[in-house]
Design an enzyme around this catalytic site. Structure first.
Site, PDB file in Angstrom:
ATOM      1  N   ARG A 660       0.850  -1.188   0.000  1.00 25.01           N
ATOM      2  CA  ARG A 660       0.000   0.000   0.000  1.00 25.01           C
ATOM      3  C   ARG A 660       0.885   1.236   0.000  1.00 25.01           C
ATOM      4  O   ARG A 660       1.693   1.416   0.934  1.00 25.01           O
ATOM      5  CB  ARG A 660      -0.903  -0.007   1.230  1.00 25.01           C
ATOM      6  CG  ARG A 660      -1.836   1.198   1.349  1.00 25.01           C
ATOM      7  CD  ARG A 660      -2.618   1.121   2.654  1.00 25.01           C
ATOM      8  NE  ARG A 660      -3.351  -0.121   2.786  1.00 25.01           N
ATOM      9  CZ  ARG A 660      -3.784  -0.630   3.936  1.00 25.01           C
ATOM     10  NH1 ARG A 660      -3.541   0.017   5.074  1.00 25.01           N
ATOM     11  NH2 ARG A 660      -4.432  -1.763   3.959  1.00 25.01           N
ATOM     12  N   HIS A 689       2.049  -2.597   5.592  1.00 26.02           N
ATOM     13  CA  HIS A 689       1.641  -2.600   4.182  1.00 26.02           C
ATOM     14  C   HIS A 689       2.553  -1.684   3.372  1.00 26.02           C
ATOM     15  O   HIS A 689       2.922  -2.015   2.241  1.00 26.02           O
ATOM     16  CB  HIS A 689       0.201  -2.097   4.056  1.00 26.02           C
ATOM     17  CG  HIS A 689      -0.849  -3.117   4.352  1.00 26.02           C
ATOM     18  ND1 HIS A 689      -1.079  -4.212   3.553  1.00 26.02           N
ATOM     19  CD2 HIS A 689      -1.748  -3.201   5.371  1.00 26.02           C
ATOM     20  CE1 HIS A 689      -2.078  -4.924   4.047  1.00 26.02           C
ATOM     21  NE2 HIS A 689      -2.503  -4.337   5.163  1.00 26.02           N
ATOM     22  N   ASP A 696      -3.628  -8.478   3.224  1.00 25.89           N
ATOM     23  CA  ASP A 696      -4.998  -8.690   3.689  1.00 25.89           C
ATOM     24  C   ASP A 696      -5.629  -9.718   2.762  1.00 25.89           C
ATOM     25  O   ASP A 696      -5.637  -9.531   1.530  1.00 25.89           O
ATOM     26  CB  ASP A 696      -5.811  -7.399   3.615  1.00 25.89           C
ATOM     27  CG  ASP A 696      -5.322  -6.328   4.567  1.00 25.89           C
ATOM     28  OD1 ASP A 696      -4.513  -6.645   5.458  1.00 25.89           O
ATOM     29  OD2 ASP A 696      -5.757  -5.172   4.427  1.00 25.89           O
ATOM     30  N   GLU A 754      -7.169  -7.751  13.478  1.00 28.34           N
ATOM     31  CA  GLU A 754      -7.770  -8.091  12.188  1.00 28.34           C
ATOM     32  C   GLU A 754      -7.431  -9.527  11.799  1.00 28.34           C
ATOM     33  O   GLU A 754      -6.260  -9.844  11.561  1.00 28.34           O
ATOM     34  CB  GLU A 754      -7.271  -7.122  11.112  1.00 28.34           C
ATOM     35  CG  GLU A 754      -7.652  -5.669  11.369  1.00 28.34           C
ATOM     36  CD  GLU A 754      -6.979  -4.683  10.433  1.00 28.34           C
ATOM     37  OE1 GLU A 754      -7.402  -3.515  10.398  1.00 28.34           O
ATOM     38  OE2 GLU A 754      -6.008  -5.069   9.734  1.00 28.34           O
ATOM     39  N   HIS A 757      -5.467  -9.790   8.346  1.00 30.26           N
ATOM     40  CA  HIS A 757      -4.203  -9.074   8.134  1.00 30.26           C
ATOM     41  C   HIS A 757      -3.040  -9.902   8.675  1.00 30.26           C
ATOM     42  O   HIS A 757      -2.994 -10.232   9.863  1.00 30.26           O
ATOM     43  CB  HIS A 757      -4.256  -7.720   8.846  1.00 30.26           C
ATOM     44  CG  HIS A 757      -2.995  -6.919   8.753  1.00 30.26           C
ATOM     45  ND1 HIS A 757      -2.967  -5.639   8.246  1.00 30.26           N
ATOM     46  CD2 HIS A 757      -1.708  -7.195   9.111  1.00 30.26           C
ATOM     47  CE1 HIS A 757      -1.722  -5.176   8.295  1.00 30.26           C
ATOM     48  NE2 HIS A 757      -0.947  -6.111   8.819  1.00 30.26           N
TER      49      HIS A 757
END
Length: 780
Positions: A660, A689, A696, A754, A757
């Protein structure tokens, strides 16, 4: 108050563990040892503050403490710290009643309706309820009152609280079973209030606390009491800590007392002196002896019997009279050995910590006995984390006929999960044994052999963790969360039964009685009590009623099958412009050369569903320039191995996000309200990320190509996203574990908030990146 034992670990900063100097004249070996123990256990169990006091026939022998209040560091744990002592309050309520018995104004054995004519719970058994039954927990009443219960934050009057019991039915015949009831002691307090003609708290203040010299204790917290009351903490199933609520309870006589260890020392000294307090006799010796005598032949769980108010048991063969207490954010134990003329009181401001305070209390008494008898100090077993090799060897599913247990890793620790019980932390001793050691309990009654484990005398054989059957369709409507933020009721499905996880940690299988009504098992906190799910005009379940206590359905996360979304704090277009103009944080250090590669090249069962390149994400708008997924080459190779492992089980990996660019992390952070910040990375630190070492993802079925339904939705900002969230169905949690197991086998670690993740272990080796997808050119 709500339970005498609870579990799960927490992490409290080391600065709270400042040691408080000993205040006793005798600072000999026994007390140094106890101080060492409380320091160790506070650090190990995450207890912010803990105070302890030991007494004998001469008064305080020794007291110690550890920790300080997070908001007010000058408030340190010692004899003057105020704690909510939960069910230890019951002893004071019952003794106050016995004063009136001594005066001939109350009779323990006449129907309680003699004093409360309007007390009319449904009693199908004929045997009338008496004060003696109520005070020895053998009345048959439900555990909690429908109004003013442990769950109820509205703090109704004692009269309203007791009146609400008229809508309940006895769960067993009076005097046939010992079963703990807060409701029963609320009734006792109401009788006291009626006979005295004064509010309950006032009766206790003038008739008992003042005569005992307990000037720092009260049932209604004054400013004087509150000034030494620290902030207290709750802890949930996966170790997340929160500030405990502070509301008063309608069932005040059962557990709303505030006290210091210094005041409890005065009380214990008076018990040792057989009713003689600092200001004269507060109860007759014969009355106290009666309170310390079993009230019937039936014993409670864990082979304990009740006197009048007091729990009766033994410690190393010595008669013990005691009571524990747990109320939001606090855990207390008070225990006296009357024949040895010694006693101990201990409190901490951490919920569910009764197991460890009980263990410390027992050791302190043993140490004091050893000193008085000139014997060596008893051994205290310290523990440490179970080794990775041993975790790999013992983790898994075990069965004894239709009863199963699971041994699993929760982040850094190993746990054992049993049906009808708590999840208990496992630790290793210096002699390589594995024991149960956490806030709820300590036990060495666990033994591993090849492919089996023995727990509390029952043998379980290793079993294959087969894919569970889907939940019964008619039960789906009941699944979910109910109740309040401070006390959530989780309804889930496990092993083909509907389950209720109540009071944060104890999980019970329910028996389906039909028409939306289920029964608790005949043991535990709510034996044989019934819970009924009610529907609204739209035929949707909106509440769960536990004998009149209404747990309203909670809206959790998104609706299954839909994308979870938030309302951004600012327009995304505006945030994107700001983020693209900003720069990633400066990082010192030496990093590996970035080598981002397309993850789909590493296994044919990896496919993409890049939510941030579409409207199907929590912001409701695209933030990526194209639907691509990149990772650093070693991480991508490991992901490929995990995918191939899963392919043999019939699953593929569906990638929602991987590398990301940093500017997107900034958009997420700036768009998300404070309530959801746990679920987005702080751009000032950069995310994993951003380093190309996080992914994810979820599972999809290779036969159908459809994503596997998990407990919660991707990017859902609720507790359903937690990797150990206890709700949902057996099949959903099984799939969640299949994904987790495959990823962990390839050196990925699940993120604590999460389930989807995963971070590759060498993420720290790479710097934060900000390149858009179109500019990424993999090295060859």
């Amino acid at each position: 108050m709500k339970r005498f034992y609870m579990v799960i670990t927490a992490c409290i900063t080391a600065c709270l563990l400042a040691v408080i100097p000993l205040v006793a004249e005798d600072a000999g070996a026994p007390f140094k040892k106890v101080q060492d123990i409380i320091e160790h256990e506070a650090a190990d169990k995450g207890l912010p503050m803990l105070s302890i006091v030991l007494v004998d026939e001469n008064g305080i022998v020794w007291s110690g403490g550890v920790g300080a209040d997070a908001k007010n560091p000058s408030l340190q744990a010692d004899n003057d710290t105020t704690y909510r002592i939960g069910s230890v309050s019951k002893l004071f309520t019952d003794i106050a009643v016995m004063h009136y018995v001594e005066k001939g104004l109350l009779d323990l054995d006449v129907p309680v309706t003699t004093y409360l004519p309007d007390f009319k719970p449904h009693n199908p058994y004929g045997t009338p309820i008496t004060l003696r039954m109520l005070m020895s927990h053998s009345s048959g009443l439900v555990r909690e009152t429908p109004v003013g219960s442990y769950f109820d934050p509205e703090a109704p009057s004692l009269a309203e609280t007791v009146q609400s019991l008229n809508g309940t039915t006895l769960v067993y015949a009076p005097k046939t079973k010992v079963q703990y009831s807060n409701a029963g002691i609320a009734v006792v307090g109401r009788v006291l209030e009626k006979v005295a003609g004064k509010p309950f708290a006032e009766v206790l203040e003038t008739n008992l606390l003042q005569p005992l010299g307990m000037k720092d204790s009260a049932f209604v917290p004054s400013a004087h009491v509150r000034k030494s009351l620290p902030e207290a903490y709750m802890i949930n199933y996966q170790g997340t800590r929160s500030i405990a609520p502070t509301f008063e309870l309608g069932i005040a006589p059962a557990g709303c007392m505030y006290a210091t260890m210094g005041d409890l020392a005065l009380f214990m000294k008076a018990l040792i002196d057989k009713g003689q307090g600092v200001n004269g006799r507060f109860i007759e010796e014969d009355t106290l002896d009666q309170m310390w005598s079993p009230q019937g032949d039936v014993k409670s769980a864990r082979d304990r019997s009740f006197g009048i108010g007091f729990m009766l048991s033994e410690l190393d063969g010595e008669k013990s009279v005691s009571h524990g207490g747990a109320i939001y954010g606090f855990a207390t134990q008070m225990k006296v050995l009357p024949n040895k003329k010694i006693g101990v009181a201990i409190s901490t401001n951490m919920d569910m910590a009764n197991g460890i305070v009980n263990r410390i209390a027992d050791y302190a008494l043993r140490a004091l006995m050893a000193q008085k008898e000139g014997k060596p100090l008893p051994v205290y077993t310290y523990t440490k984390p179970v080794s990775d090799d041993m975790v790999a060897k013992v983790a898994g599913l075990y069965k004894n006929q239709d009863e199963s247990i699971r041994i699993y890793r929760l982040f850094k620790d190993l746990y054992i999960e049993r049906v009808n019980d708590l999840s208990l932390r496992l630790r290793a001793t210096d002699n390589h044994a594995i024991v149960i050691d956490d806030m709820v309990a300590y036990s060495e009654d666990i033994r591993f052999t090849d492919a089996s484990v023995t727990v509390f005398g029952k043998d379980y054989a290793a079993a294959e963790d087969v894919k569970p059957a889907p939940v019964k369709p008619e039960w789906v409507q009941y699944l979910g969360e109910y109740g309040w933020d401070h006390n959530v009721l989780y309804i889930s499905e496990r092993d083909g039964k509907l389950h209720a996880l109540i009071e944060w940690a104890t999980d019970y299988p329910l028996t389906d009685l039909g028409n939306g009504t289920f029964k608790f098992p005949p043991h535990g906190l709510y034996p044989n009590e019934e819970i009924t799910f009610k529907k609204n005009s739209e035929d949707k379940v909106y509440t769960a009623s536990l004998n009149g206590i209404s747990f309203e359905r909670r809206e959790v996360g998104g609706i299954d099958g839909h994308v979870f979304k938030i309302d951004p704090v600012k327009p995304i277009a505006e945030l994107r412009k700001e983020a693209l103009a900003a720069s990633p944080p400066h990082e010192d250090g030496t990093f590996k050369q970035s080598d981002l590669v397309d993850v789909t090249a590493y296994s044919d069962n990896i496919k993409l569903d890049i939510r941030y390149a579409s409207n199907d994400n929590f912001l409701g708008t695209p933030v990526y320039s194209s639907a691509r997924a990149f990772m650093q080459r070693p991480a991508a190779e490991a992901l490929g191995r995990a995918a191939k492992r899963l392919k043999k089980q019939g699953y593929g990996l569906l990638i929602h996000d991987a590398y990301r660019p940093w500017y997107v992390t900034k958009i997420f952070w700036d768009a998300t309200p404070m309530s959801g910040k746990d679920f987005v990375a702080d751009p000032s630190q950069g995310s994993r990320h951003n380093r190309g070492s996080a992914v994810d993802l979820t599972l999809y079925d290779l036969k159908t190509g459809e994503p596997i339904k998990m407990v919660g939705l991707y990017d859902e900002m609720s507790e359903r996203s937690f990797p150990y969230y206890p709700g949902g169905t057996s099949l959903q949690r099984w799939h969640r574990n299949v994904l987790k197991t495959a990823m962990e086998a390839e050196d990925f670690t699940v993120y604590e908030y999460e389930w989807w993740h995963f971070d590759f272990d060498d993420w720290r080796s790479y710097a934060v990146q900000n390149a858009i997808f179109e500019n990424i050119k993999p090295a060859h």
